[in-house]
Design an enzyme around this catalytic site. Structure first.
Site, short mmCIF file in Angstrom:
data_model
loop_
_atom_site.label_atom_id
_atom_site.label_comp_id
_atom_site.label_asym_id
_atom_site.label_seq_id
_atom_site.Cartn_x
_atom_site.Cartn_y
_atom_site.Cartn_z
N SER A 12 0.75 -1.22 -0.02
CA SER A 12 0.19 0.13 0.04
C SER A 12 0.90 1.12 -0.05
O SER A 12 0.33 2.06 -0.44
CB SER A 12 -1.01 0.01 1.01
OG SER A 12 -0.10 -0.09 2.46
N ARG A 13 2.17 1.22 0.51
CA ARG A 13 2.93 2.40 0.47
C ARG A 13 4.40 2.06 0.35
O ARG A 13 4.48 0.75 0.07
CB ARG A 13 2.84 2.95 2.00
CG ARG A 13 1.52 3.54 2.39
CD ARG A 13 1.62 3.92 4.08
NE ARG A 13 1.62 2.80 5.04
CZ ARG A 13 2.85 2.75 5.77
NH1 ARG A 13 3.87 3.62 5.63
NH2 ARG A 13 2.77 1.73 6.59
N ASP A 61 -3.69 -8.95 7.14
CA ASP A 61 -2.35 -8.66 7.94
C ASP A 61 -1.40 -9.91 7.94
O ASP A 61 -1.60 -11.09 8.33
CB ASP A 61 -3.04 -8.55 9.38
CG ASP A 61 -1.96 -8.29 10.52
OD1 ASP A 61 -0.80 -8.47 10.03
OD2 ASP A 61 -2.23 -8.04 11.49
N VAL A 62 -0.21 -9.55 7.48
CA VAL A 62 0.67 -10.71 7.29
C VAL A 62 1.06 -11.64 8.60
O VAL A 62 1.55 -12.67 8.52
CB VAL A 62 1.99 -10.37 6.42
CG1 VAL A 62 1.69 -9.84 5.26
CG2 VAL A 62 2.92 -9.41 7.41
N ASN A 88 7.89 -8.32 0.70
CA ASN A 88 8.43 -6.89 1.01
C ASN A 88 7.76 -6.39 2.37
O ASN A 88 8.49 -5.56 2.91
CB ASN A 88 7.78 -5.97 -0.07
CG ASN A 88 7.83 -4.50 0.37
OD1 ASN A 88 8.75 -3.98 0.38
ND2 ASN A 88 6.49 -3.77 0.72
N SER A 140 17.48 -5.96 4.51
CA SER A 140 18.08 -4.62 4.94
C SER A 140 19.50 -4.75 5.23
O SER A 140 20.11 -5.69 5.69
CB SER A 140 17.31 -4.33 6.35
OG SER A 140 18.02 -3.20 7.08
N TYR A 153 15.32 -6.00 14.76
CA TYR A 153 15.08 -5.68 13.23
C TYR A 153 16.07 -6.48 12.57
O TYR A 153 15.95 -7.19 11.77
CB TYR A 153 14.88 -4.24 13.10
CG TYR A 153 14.59 -4.00 11.63
CD1 TYR A 153 13.33 -3.95 10.87
CD2 TYR A 153 15.58 -3.45 10.88
CE1 TYR A 153 13.30 -3.75 9.60
CE2 TYR A 153 15.46 -3.32 9.54
CZ TYR A 153 14.24 -3.35 8.83
OH TYR A 153 14.14 -2.85 7.78
N ALA A 155 18.13 -8.84 13.44
CA ALA A 155 18.09 -10.43 13.48
C ALA A 155 17.12 -10.90 12.53
O ALA A 155 17.25 -11.77 11.84
CB ALA A 155 17.76 -10.58 14.82
P1 NAP Z 1 6.69 1.71 4.95
O1 NAP Z 1 7.00 2.83 3.95
O2 NAP Z 1 6.65 1.78 6.31
O3 NAP Z 1 5.82 0.71 4.42
C1 NAP Z 1 5.42 -0.72 4.67
C2 NAP Z 1 4.61 -1.57 3.98
O4 NAP Z 1 4.49 -2.75 4.56
C3 NAP Z 1 3.09 -0.89 3.91
O5 NAP Z 1 2.49 -1.05 2.91
C4 NAP Z 1 2.26 -1.53 5.17
O6 NAP Z 1 1.03 -1.73 4.91
C5 NAP Z 1 2.89 -2.82 4.94
N1 NAP Z 1 2.86 -3.70 6.20
C6 NAP Z 1 3.42 -3.64 7.28
N2 NAP Z 1 2.89 -4.32 8.16
C7 NAP Z 1 2.02 -5.35 7.70
C8 NAP Z 1 1.16 -6.25 8.10
N3 NAP Z 1 1.37 -6.77 9.23
N4 NAP Z 1 0.50 -6.72 7.16
C9 NAP Z 1 0.45 -6.48 5.84
N5 NAP Z 1 1.04 -5.28 5.42
C10 NAP Z 1 1.91 -4.82 6.22
O7 NAP Z 1 8.13 0.91 4.71
P2 NAP Z 1 9.21 0.65 3.52
O8 NAP Z 1 10.32 1.52 3.69
O9 NAP Z 1 8.52 0.68 2.21
O10 NAP Z 1 9.75 -1.05 3.80
C11 NAP Z 1 9.51 -1.93 3.04
C12 NAP Z 1 10.32 -3.12 3.46
O11 NAP Z 1 11.85 -2.58 3.09
C13 NAP Z 1 10.38 -3.74 4.54
O12 NAP Z 1 10.56 -5.19 4.63
C14 NAP Z 1 11.47 -2.92 5.14
O13 NAP Z 1 12.26 -3.69 6.32
C15 NAP Z 1 12.34 -2.58 4.18
N6 NAP Z 1 13.61 -1.73 4.34
C16 NAP Z 1 13.34 -0.48 4.17
C17 NAP Z 1 14.22 0.41 4.42
C18 NAP Z 1 14.03 1.99 4.57
O14 NAP Z 1 14.94 2.57 4.71
N7 NAP Z 1 12.92 2.46 4.30
C19 NAP Z 1 15.70 -0.12 4.45
C20 NAP Z 1 15.74 -1.58 4.60
C21 NAP Z 1 14.70 -2.37 4.49
P3 NAP Z 1 -0.12 -0.91 5.71
O15 NAP Z 1 0.25 0.65 5.78
O16 NAP Z 1 -1.30 -1.29 4.73
O17 NAP Z 1 -0.26 -1.45 7.06
#
Ligand code: NAP
Length: 244
Positions: A12-13, A61-62, A88, A140, A153, A155
């Site tokens: 979604s985001r 909800d995952v 993701n 990550s 996180y 781990a």
């Molecule tokens: P984000 O902008 O916070 O988006 C997180 C996404 O995951 C949202 O669409 C959210 O959906 C969904 N989500 C979270 N919990 C969920 C659940 N229980 N069930 C279903 N959907 C869920 O984060 P992002 O930065 O895009 O992160 C995406 C991935 O990249 C993650 O695995 C994160 O660890 C990894 N990552 C991010 C960064 C960074 O700097 N941003 C760096 C390294 C790795 P809803 O809003 O609908 O709940």
């Protein structure tokens, strides 16, 4: 309906949503789930349909096994074949390890790792039927080098890396590749709690001196889904601007 289908968790985001856009622009149908951001998910769904893709989007909800399995099973029913899986969905938690409790552990591991195991198990069965598939796990950099105040996180992402490498060995002979993308600092809501001062401090440690964008990650995912990357498997690939 387009020829190929990508299934993305938590789109979604942020990075997941951008992956959905990039794949839709490049000829994929998209199945994706979301949890809390229903309005954003519906907006994205319309955007993808306007790009010419068939889209299946469901609230799942995952961390809820039943919802998650239902989403994956419905996606397979609709699209028959899942060509690409992007694990993701993820949440971060900035907290001293000493202050973390069992609920924190469950939230982080169930969202970031257990969901990956559940989805992959179901999608892999589909890929094995067709003897091809591309699995892409969003990890990550903290899973590689460890992040202070992000012990759980880190781990969970190390677990993702081990899962990726082992799964790649087990299913390589079945023409299924498994890779992880290891982003550094990507400009999404996940980092919106940081102050400008903290962001500038992070930038000082990045060779390119800027944050990454969701598109930087999505373009690598598209490459890993393409035939051009057929000989790449079991890899943890950094997208981090050169973190020192
Ligand atoms: P984000 O902008 O916070 O988006 C997180 C996404 O995951 C949202 O669409 C959210 O959906 C969904 N989500 C979270 N919990 C969920 C659940 N229980 N069930 C279903 N959907 C869920 O984060 P992002 O930065 O895009 O992160 C995406 C991935 O990249 C993650 O695995 C994160 O660890 C990894 N990552 C991010 C960064 C960074 O700097 N941003 C760096 C390294 C790795 P809803 O809003 O609908 O709940």
């Amino acid at each position: 309906m387009k020829e190929k289908t990508v299934l993305i968790t938590g789109a979604s985001r942020g990075i997941g949503a951008e992956c959905a856009r990039v794949f839709a622009r490049n000829g994929y149908n998209v199945a994706f789930c979301y949890n809390k951001s229903e309005e954003k998910a519906n907006e994205l769904k319309n955007e993808l349909i306007n790009l010419g893709s068939d889209v299946y989007c469901e609230k799942a909800d995952v961390t809820n096994k039943n919802e998650l399995e239902k989403f994956v099973e419905n996606s397979i029913k609709i699209f028959k074949k899942i060509d690409v899986l992007i694990n993701n969905a993820g949440v971060a938690l900035q907290k001293l390890f000493i202050d973390c409790n069992e609920n924190d552990y469950d939230l982080i591991f169930n969202t970031n790792f257990k969901s990956m195991v559940i989805v992959t198990n179901l999608v892999l069965k589909n890929m094995l039927k067709f003897k091809e598939g591309k699995i892409i796990n969003i990890s990550s950099i903290w899973g590689e080098i460890g992040g202070s105040c992000e012990v759980l996180y880190s781990a969970s992402k190390s677990a993702c890396n081990g899962f990726t490498k082992a799964l790649a060995k087990e299913y390589g002979r079945m023409n299924i590749t498994v890779n992880a993308i290891s982003p550094g600092f990507i400009d999404t809501d996940m980092n919106k709690n940081l102050t400008t001062k903290e962001i500038n401090e992070f930038k000082e440690n990045i060779s390119l001196n800027k944050l990454g964008t969701p598109n930087d990650v999505a373009e690598l995912a598209l490459f890993l889904a393409n035939k051009k990357s057929d000989y790449i498997t079991g890899q943890i690939i950094g997208v981090n601007g050169g973190i020192n």
